[in-house]
Design an enzyme around this catalytic site. Structure first.
Site, PDB file in Angstrom:
ATOM      1  CE  LYS A 130      -3.652  -0.349   2.400  1.00  0.00           C
ATOM      2  NZ  LYS A 130      -4.250  -0.720   3.684  1.00  0.00           N
TER       3      LYS A 130
ATOM      4  NE  ARG B 293      -5.467   3.830   3.988  1.00  0.00           N
ATOM      5  CZ  ARG B 293      -5.501   4.062   2.675  1.00  0.00           C
ATOM      6  NH1 ARG B 293      -4.773   5.032   2.149  1.00  0.00           N
ATOM      7  NH2 ARG B 293      -6.242   3.303   1.896  1.00  0.00           N
TER       8      ARG B 293
ATOM      9  CD  GLN C 280      -2.714   8.351   2.623  1.00  0.00           C
ATOM     10  OE1 GLN C 280      -3.348   7.313   2.810  1.00  0.00           O
ATOM     11  NE2 GLN C 280      -2.716   8.983   1.471  1.00  0.00           N
TER      12      GLN C 280
ATOM     13  NE  ARG D 116      -6.270  -3.499  -2.438  1.00  0.00           N
ATOM     14  CZ  ARG D 116      -7.304  -2.954  -1.782  1.00  0.00           C
ATOM     15  NH1 ARG D 116      -8.480  -2.860  -2.380  1.00  0.00           N
ATOM     16  NH2 ARG D 116      -7.173  -2.512  -0.568  1.00  0.00           N
TER      17      ARG D 116
ATOM     18  CG  HIS E 278     -11.014 -38.132 -23.463  1.00  0.00           C
ATOM     19  ND1 HIS E 278     -10.536 -38.970 -24.435  1.00  0.00           N
ATOM     20  CD2 HIS E 278     -10.479 -36.916 -23.722  1.00  0.00           C
ATOM     21  CE1 HIS E 278      -9.727 -38.287 -25.237  1.00  0.00           C
ATOM     22  NE2 HIS E 278      -9.673 -37.047 -24.819  1.00  0.00           N
TER      23      HIS E 278
END
Length: 868
Positions: free
Chosen positions: A23, A117, A183, A311, A826
């Site tokens: 991340k 995070r 953040q 991501r 088969h």
């Protein structure tokens, strides 16, 4: 080495996963893309995590215990992971580490709100997203709270779900480290997720936007249904606006809470169409930067989009590479060959080099490009007819693409040659059994020559020789007489089913008429294992010994000779392996272990036969089938003669019955010839690989499986190998197991799923393709691995696919259900040979039917009922 505990996002790039986790690396890379707004922040690096882990040596013991726990032992995982988390959260953060984090906070505002995070080194990777496996904390205010939540993020590396995810993915817990992203919080009007490719269909040209009010946590947690927008080529092409009753908002003092949305706003769109299109344009820029479809978390603040995560979408099936920008439609080879598992690079390239049509690789599977035959009316009809008879789901998927009218270009007729696999060899051929005898002899002579000539070849001369052998391989496969014999049997089967339904109102009459057809090497393989059981059954010491043989006991045949009656038992198994030892599950992949290489695979089936059958069962079963077919023939012909113009109809039917019984058994022989050759190739290549190991070029001989044949040729010549390439191939192959190959795939990446479109089945029944007539009730045995077979009389086999190697199980079951298959694959041919009611192509049968449930298989009408 100086440890670095904190890095600003602006200092980070995508190559620093080991330092800041997946991340963190993606956010650092995102912040470098022009025009992409990323909230500012920093990463607490994996150096800090290592420092914390070193403070608690007891964690090592628990990691040792965890590595030995099976992925399905949830109680042990829950207990051990909880202990590790408690230990990590209880460790006091060292002063210098705490100071580095608080300094970084002071530079950005100590009392500001932050998102804390998790960012593990094994997440947001091209092959494993680990989405939601570790923790995120929103609106964290103040240094003390931030430090506390950093500890929680470290501990979340060992949540029960994260541990299980790693174990299922074969990822060692000790190799994973946790970084933490801190953040600045943003307080959005709306938030959500953007997929730059449709996550359901895989279409790379359709972006999907999920949007809701407030923080994105409401969507991720499932608190509300999102608005969903579909965007194609800069235009919203579909949207569904949800009633959004709740949202998650940030609290002034920290943390979050759910709030009710004013009833007048609930059905308002969270984004305007203009905003959706603008967001997708940002997504396309991010996708181009990272080089693949992205799953992007976004926030809308004052009409400005902020990107808080991106991501790779790891669930999309890859697209075959093409050297043009044209539209292409691909059909799965694995669904035709009864092998939908991924193949290793050597297996892929060997099949490509010996196949009769060009094949394209994606996701460890092979595909045939059918765009050209679909583009012209005449060849399209032939292709759809042949494919539709074999697998109606593929036909329907192709028709779905065609019905759009704008994907497949219109071309003039492709002319003779037709579509791949459409035959084109149905010229008249006499009903002469000597033809089949001659074809089998030709194949045996060619294989004997291969075995003789390859013995003296080593080094580059061996690889050069194999290139020539592949040409002989293809020459035998494309023998016009062989193709005519195969098509004669198939077309006579279709004729009988069509005409006898029209004239007598009887469905699938050919199924009984083909019982115990001669020269079927695959059905003989199942019956001959019954003969092996006859040798073993009267020898109790041998039976007891075999019951103790494990998968790893590869030398058990040598040990048999030490027991009373063991020499005879060993000789019987050895003779069987001499004829069929080149077979195995997934046998089109040369890298799969053959029965000769891993004879323990056969032991459970032999023991089932010992337990469930009386002596002489093979001969009795074959004779019973032959008599049933004969009685059915007499019954059909007498009923036809009673009809108007009955003598002519009976004469035509008799000719077709003779034709079916002459040629349908040969349908199985070319595959037997292919895998016989493959085993010769493989033994020679492994001997060469052993020489490479002795020379120090390779660590282990099986490493050649991760090279293409052409690459192996270069390695043998240069005596040098790229170890990193082999490791990348191993990682990719492991990841391919999680992908479900589509029957039909377009160059836009869309996996097109066909449907049966039938309304003649009971509610709740599982629909499939009827391939062997009859109705049977019994216990479902859901078996995914031949080596784990444990059958009782009356059981019905339920599995993903059956290639010829599964046929020894067919003698011990009363019915068959598979997820993959067609009328002439088969498993279907052998089910008819043995008179087993069978339904194939039942989507997700192994998930919808539980092991041990009672089911009813309607082999004539093509559906399965799960009984109370």
């Amino acid at each position: 080495m100086i440890e670095q505990y904190v890095l600003d996002l602006q200092e980070i790039d995508g190559g620093q996963v080991a330092v800041v986790g997946g991340k963190g690396a993606h956010l650092g890379e995102l912040s470098r893309i022009e025009g992409i707004g990323v909230p500012g922040g920093f990463c607490v690096t994996t150096d800090a995590f290592r420092r914390i882990m070193a403070e608690a040596p007891s964690i090592d013991d628990r990691l040792d215990q965890l590595s030995r726990v099976k992925p399905d032992d949830r109680e042990a995982i829950r207990t051990l992971s909880a202990e590790i988390r408690r230990t990590i959260e209880g460790i006091a953060i060292p002063d210098d580490l705490a100071a580095a984090i608080t300094r970084a906070l002071a530079q950005r505002g100590e009392q500001a709100a932050y998102a804390v995070r998790s960012s593990a080194t094994a997440e947001d990777l091209p092959t494993a997203s680990f989405a939601g496996q570790q923790d995120t904390y929103l609106n964290v205010v103040g240094p003390t709270a931030v430090l506390k939540h950093v500890s929680r993020c470290w501990a979340s590396l060992f949540t029960e779900r994260a541990v299980t995810y790693r174990q299922r993915g074969g990822i060692d817990h000790r190799t994973v480290r946790m970084a933490v992203v801190v953040q600045r919080m943003v307080f959005p009007h709306a938030a959500g997720i953007l997929f730059t490719a449709d996550p359901v269909t895989g279409n790379r040209k359709v972006a999907t936007v999920d949007a809701g009010f407030g923080l994105g946590e409401a969507l991720v947690s499932g608190l509300v249904n999102p608005d969903v927008f579909k965007v194609r080529e800069g235009e919203v092409v579909a949207k569904a606006i949800a009633a959004k009753q709740r949202a998650v908002h940030a609290l002034p003092a920290g943390g979050t809470q759910e709030v009710a949305i004013d009833s007048r706003r609930q059905e308002e769109p969270a984004l305007t169409d203009e905003q959706v299109v603008r967001l997708v344009q940002l997504g396309r820029r991010i996708e181009a930067h990272f080089g693949g479809p992205q799953d992007i978390e976004w926030c809308l603040v004052d009409d400005d989009f902020r990107i808080v995560q991106s991501r790779p979408i790891t669930t999309l099936f890859p697209i075959p590479e093409s050297d043009d920008q044209e539209n292409h439609v691909y059909v799965s080879v694995g669904h035709q060959q009864m092998m939908t598992d991924p193949m290793r690079p050597l297996g892929l390239s060997m099949w490509q080099l010996t196949a009769m049509a060009p094949m394209h690789e994606a996701g460890g599977r092979l595909f045939v490009d059918v765009t050209r035959p679909l583009a012209s009316p005449v060849s399209r009809a032939g292709l759809l007819d042949v494919i539709g008879r074999g697998d109606p789901l593929v036909r329907d998927a192709l028709q779905t693409v065609l019905d759009r009218g704008d994907f497949v270009p219109a071309l003039p007729d492709a002319g003779p040659g037709g579509p791949p696999g459409a035959g084109g060899a149905s010229a008249p051929i006499e009903n002469d059994p000597a033809i089949v005898t001659e074809l089998i002899e030709r194949s045996q002579v060619s294989i004997a020559a291969l075995e003789r000539d390859i013995r003296t070849k080593t080094g580059p001369a061996l690889l050069d020789f194999l290139f020539e052998a592949f040409e002989e391989h293809k020459r035998v496969l494309s023998d016009p007489l062989s193709m005519q014999a195969i098509m004669a049997g198939m077309e006579a089967t279709w004729w009988l089913n069509d005409k006898l339904r029209e004239w007598l109102g009887e469905k699938n009459a050919a199924d009984t008429l083909t019982l115990s057809a001669p020269n079927n090497v695959t059905s003989e393989m199942g019956l001959e294992l019954l003969d092996v059981a006859d040798v073993i059954r009267p020898r109790p010491e041998v039976v007891a010994f075999l019951q103790g043989v494990g998968v790893e006991d590869e030398g058990f045949l040598d040990d048999l000779a030490k027991l009373a009656g063991g020499t005879e038992a060993r000789d019987a198994i050895e003779a069987y392996l001499d004829r069929y030892g080149m077979r195995c599950v997934g046998e089109i992949d040369i890298t799969r272990p053959r029965w000769r290489e891993r004879p323990t695979t056969l032991v459970p089936v032999i023991l089932d036969n010992v337990r469930n059958f009386e002596p002489g069962a093979a001969e009795r079963r074959f004779e019973q089938g032959r008599q049933k077919a004969q009685e059915k023939e007499q019954d059909v012909l007498s009923r036809l003669r009673a009809l108007p113009d009955g003598d002519r109809k009976a004469d035509e039917a008799k000719r077709m019955i003779d034709r079916v019984r002459t040629f349908i058994g040969y349908r199985e022989y070319p595959k037997y010839g292919i895998v016989s050759r493959y085993f010769v190739y493989k033994q020679a290549l492994l001997a060469e690989a052993e020489r490479l190991v002795q020379a120090g070029v390779l660590p282990e001989k099986e490493d050649i499986f991760y090279l293409t044949f052409q690459e192996l040729h270069d390695v043998v010549r240069s005596q040098q190998v790229d170890d990193r390439l082999i490791q990348r191939r191993k990682d990719a192959f492991r990841s391919y197991h999680a992908l479900t190959p589509p029957r039909v795939l377009t160059s836009d990446g869309e996996a097109v799923t066909g449907a049966y479109r039938r309304d003649d089945v009971p509610a709740g029944a599982l629909i499939g393709l009827p391939v062997s007539a009859g109705t049977i009730e019994g216990r479902a045995r859901v078996i995914l691995d031949l080596a784990e077979a444990d059958l009782e009389p009356g059981d019905i086999l339920v599995t993903t696919f059956t290639d010829p190697s599964w046929s020894p199980l067919f003698v011990g079951i009363t019915g068959l259900v598979t997820e993959v298959g067609g009328l002439m694959t088969h498993g279907a041919v052998i089910a008819r040979e043995y008179g087993l009611p069978a339904v194939v192509g039942v989507e997700q049968a192994t998930r919808q039917i539980r092991d041990g449930q009672r089911i009813r298989v309607h082999g004539t009408d093509g559906y399965v009922e799960i009984l109370p």
